[in-house]
Enzyme design. Sequence first.
Site, short mmCIF file in Angstrom:
data_model
loop_
_atom_site.label_atom_id
_atom_site.label_comp_id
_atom_site.label_asym_id
_atom_site.label_seq_id
_atom_site.Cartn_x
_atom_site.Cartn_y
_atom_site.Cartn_z
N GLY A 45 36.85 8.43 -10.29
CA GLY A 45 35.71 9.03 -10.81
C GLY A 45 35.77 9.98 -12.25
O GLY A 45 37.11 10.42 -12.42
N GLN A 50 33.90 15.57 -18.64
CA GLN A 50 35.26 15.43 -18.89
C GLN A 50 35.96 14.88 -20.08
O GLN A 50 37.06 14.87 -20.59
CB GLN A 50 35.92 14.73 -17.56
CG GLN A 50 35.77 15.67 -16.28
CD GLN A 50 36.46 14.75 -15.11
OE1 GLN A 50 35.54 14.09 -14.66
NE2 GLN A 50 37.52 15.15 -14.87
N CYS A 95 42.18 15.77 -9.52
CA CYS A 95 41.10 15.58 -10.90
C CYS A 95 41.89 15.39 -11.94
O CYS A 95 43.10 15.65 -12.49
CB CYS A 95 40.64 17.02 -10.90
SG CYS A 95 39.34 17.01 -12.24
N LEU A 96 41.25 14.65 -12.72
CA LEU A 96 42.18 13.74 -14.10
C LEU A 96 41.97 15.16 -15.16
O LEU A 96 42.84 14.99 -15.94
CB LEU A 96 41.16 12.84 -14.86
CG LEU A 96 41.23 11.43 -13.82
CD1 LEU A 96 40.30 10.53 -14.45
CD2 LEU A 96 42.56 11.10 -13.93
N HIS A 137 32.61 15.82 -5.79
CA HIS A 137 33.60 16.51 -6.89
C HIS A 137 32.91 16.10 -8.22
O HIS A 137 33.03 17.00 -9.15
CB HIS A 137 34.88 15.54 -6.67
CG HIS A 137 35.88 15.98 -7.56
ND1 HIS A 137 37.13 16.42 -7.38
CD2 HIS A 137 35.97 15.77 -9.03
CE1 HIS A 137 37.76 16.57 -8.29
NE2 HIS A 137 37.39 16.20 -9.42
N GLU A 138 32.26 14.90 -8.62
CA GLU A 138 32.11 14.70 -9.99
C GLU A 138 30.70 15.49 -10.32
O GLU A 138 30.48 15.79 -11.42
CB GLU A 138 31.58 13.16 -10.15
CG GLU A 138 33.00 12.36 -10.15
CD GLU A 138 34.15 12.76 -10.81
OE1 GLU A 138 34.08 13.37 -11.93
OE2 GLU A 138 35.35 12.58 -10.55
N HIS A 141 31.48 18.61 -11.67
CA HIS A 141 31.95 18.77 -12.99
C HIS A 141 30.45 19.04 -13.83
O HIS A 141 30.68 19.74 -14.69
CB HIS A 141 32.48 17.36 -13.47
CG HIS A 141 33.86 17.52 -13.13
ND1 HIS A 141 35.04 18.19 -13.61
CD2 HIS A 141 34.63 16.69 -12.37
CE1 HIS A 141 36.04 17.92 -13.38
NE2 HIS A 141 36.05 16.93 -12.42
#
Length: 172
Positions: A45, A50, A95-96, A137-138, A141
């Site tokens: 994702g 991000q 997480c990226l 999660h996204e 963000h």
Amino acid sequence: MNLTILTYPDKRLKQISKDVTKFDEEIHKLLDAMNEMMLLSNGIGLAAIQVNYPLNILILNIPDSEGEQHPDNLMEIINPVIINKEGLTTYQEGCLSVPGFYEDIERYETVTINYQDRHGNTKSLDADGLLSIAIQHEMDHLAGKLFIEKLSYARRKKFEKEYKRAIKEKKA
């Protein structure tokens, strides 16, 4: 379009994303570039914030049982709103934007969202399991929040120490 993933503690990750109002070629290019970046980074994702675009856009591609991410499974979710949530579950998240760190996070087990696709069409989605976790999660963000903010105070302090050490080791 050349994108770079912002990493913690970059302050730009704290921005609150804005709704998309124009579903044009620019948005399509951003979605395509985000997908490429997500796959290159081995993510499932990615939120537009991000990659330094504070827009209510996220993409997801949940791997199949063999770990493959098929292009037909790509989900482009614009202006998402959770309209129903049920149950609680705990899942180990990464997480990226917080590379190399994984932690058990409690989230809703199932969610229903309304959103728009790349052409502005309104859609609805019922999600459970990893898809539900990834959506939440996204969406965090998009609200300027990272999953590490869900940690207890003690665990967050431990994370800060571990993360600083990891950054120092990487530079050495």
